[in-house]
Design a protein around this motif. Structure first.
Motif, PDB file in Angstrom:
ATOM      1  N   SER A  74       0.831  -1.201   0.000  1.00 48.30           N
ATOM      2  CA  SER A  74       0.000   0.000   0.000  1.00 48.30           C
ATOM      3  C   SER A  74       0.865   1.250   0.000  1.00 48.30           C
ATOM      4  O   SER A  74       2.042   1.219   0.344  1.00 48.30           O
ATOM      5  CB  SER A  74      -0.907   0.001   1.234  1.00 48.30           C
ATOM      6  OG  SER A  74      -1.719   1.149   1.254  1.00 48.30           O
ATOM      7  N   GLU A  75       0.282   2.359  -0.405  1.00 47.28           N
ATOM      8  CA  GLU A  75       0.958   3.648  -0.406  1.00 47.28           C
ATOM      9  C   GLU A  75       0.332   4.561   0.648  1.00 47.28           C
ATOM     10  O   GLU A  75      -0.823   4.395   1.039  1.00 47.28           O
ATOM     11  CB  GLU A  75       0.842   4.304  -1.786  1.00 47.28           C
ATOM     12  CG  GLU A  75       1.483   3.514  -2.903  1.00 47.28           C
ATOM     13  CD  GLU A  75       1.242   4.164  -4.257  1.00 47.28           C
ATOM     14  OE1 GLU A  75       2.056   5.017  -4.658  1.00 47.28           O
ATOM     15  OE2 GLU A  75       0.240   3.823  -4.899  1.00 47.28           O
ATOM     16  N   LYS A  76       1.101   5.525   1.072  1.00 46.33           N
ATOM     17  CA  LYS A  76       0.606   6.510   2.041  1.00 46.33           C
ATOM     18  C   LYS A  76      -0.172   7.597   1.304  1.00 46.33           C
ATOM     19  O   LYS A  76       0.246   8.742   1.202  1.00 46.33           O
ATOM     20  CB  LYS A  76       1.789   7.124   2.805  1.00 46.33           C
ATOM     21  CG  LYS A  76       2.539   6.146   3.679  1.00 46.33           C
ATOM     22  CD  LYS A  76       1.741   5.788   4.914  1.00 46.33           C
ATOM     23  CE  LYS A  76       2.547   4.921   5.859  1.00 46.33           C
ATOM     24  NZ  LYS A  76       1.784   4.541   7.070  1.00 46.33           N
ATOM     25  N   LYS A  77      -1.305   7.195   0.763  1.00 44.31           N
ATOM     26  CA  LYS A  77      -2.144   8.122   0.003  1.00 44.31           C
ATOM     27  C   LYS A  77      -3.600   7.868   0.336  1.00 44.31           C
ATOM     28  O   LYS A  77      -3.964   6.813   0.844  1.00 44.31           O
ATOM     29  CB  LYS A  77      -1.938   7.934  -1.505  1.00 44.31           C
ATOM     30  CG  LYS A  77      -0.570   8.329  -2.022  1.00 44.31           C
ATOM     31  CD  LYS A  77      -0.503   8.155  -3.534  1.00 44.31           C
ATOM     32  CE  LYS A  77       0.842   8.587  -4.088  1.00 44.31           C
ATOM     33  NZ  LYS A  77       0.909   8.406  -5.565  1.00 44.31           N
TER      34      LYS A  77
END
Length: 300
Positions: A74-77
């Protein structure tokens, strides 16, 4: 040709991951990228996606070629930053409904979603418009059966697109790819096989069997050679093939092992083909009995 990789090299802390790797990825090809854990599969995909740089070498892309990338993690978005304006086109809205994402708050952080929801968000974003190439890094992770079925249908319907897929799901690869790129654990380059994952396994096993039978330890070899020092007498690649075969046969229960070492010691030999015996008393191939008299083992 969509892209051409030329002499890619990548290392981490002096450990080679990709070694002078070159290949061509053509239009509409469906390729499964396989290799043992840590062999550089995700690294290669990230280099193609422009998220990492090789230590040397380059990738030449077809002009104006568009691609989509589905990451493994996952991305920090926020969700809306991943999906963008997907709801503004009919295909995107349909995908959100099919993947059961309509009720998700798009202002939520990606890492607050379940693993399956995260995978579905990336799949929806990737397939919301036509791309020449899809880079899918473990896309089936955490997917339920419904999500997996939708993903397979999306791949099958994208007939004009090429795919490079990393997945541990062998059945998924059997149904979606027709070529295998294997990152070789010794050369860190590619071995290329035509066919799906099952075809690749059959061809590889035949090659390994032939290597066994033509080695000193196979049917046509000298066989009983007590006290052999593997690191000195055998080429590294041949040694790794032998230990890989033994490990696979041990897992299938088709060989019996007796040893003067405790289980925890000799099991490590089969877990990692780079672990080699300092002395092997005898290997009897056809009776599938392996007798080890090992006082020590070492890294080769």
């Amino acid at each position: 040709m969509l892209l051409k990789a030329i002499n890619l090299n990548k290392s981490y802390r002096n450990i080679t991951v990709l070694g002078d790797m070159s290949f061509v990825l053509g239009n509409s090809e469906r390729i499964g990228l396989v290799g043992r854990n840590g062999s550089g599969k995700s690294t290669l995909i990230r280099i193609i996606a422009g998220l990492e740089a090789p230590d040397s070498g380059k990738i030449v892309f077809e002009k104006n070629m568009e691609f989509a990338y589905v990451p493994q993690g996952s991305e920090k978005k926020r969700v809306k930053n991943i999906l963008g304006d997907i709801t503004n086109n009919r295909k995107g809205s349909k995908l959100l409904r099919e993947l059961e994402l309509e009720e998700i708050d798009f202002n939520r952080q990606m890492d607050s979603l379940s693993g399956g929801q995260q995978s579905k968000v990336y799949i929806a974003q990737a397939f919301s418009s036509q791309r020449a190439l899809f880079l899918l890094d473990e896309p089936t992770n955490n997917l339920d059966f419904h999500g997996l079925e939708i993903l397979e249908n999306l791949i099958k319907k994208s007939k004009k697109s090429a795919f490079l897929i990393v997945s541990h799901d062998r059945e998924f690869l059997d149904r979606t790819v027709d070529k295998i790129f294997e990152i070789d654990k010794t050369s860190h380059n590619l071995n290329i096989y035509n066919g799906n994952y099952s075809d690749y396994k059959r061809i590889k096993e035949l090659k390994e069997r032939k290597a066994w039978e033509t080695s000193d330890w196979g049917e046509g070899g000298t066989g009983n050679r007590p006290g052999i020092s593997w690191g000195k007498k055998q080429e590294k690649e041949e040694m790794e093939v032998l230990f890989t075969l033994l490990a696979e046969r041990y897992e299938r229960g088709s060989i019996m092992i007796t040893s003067n070492l405790p289980f925890s010691k000799w099991e490590n030999i089969f877990k990692d083909p780079m672990m080699t015996a300092a002395a092997v008393d005898r290997i009897v191939h056809h009776s599938v009995i392996l007798e080890l008299n090992i006082d020590s083992y070492r890294m080769n």
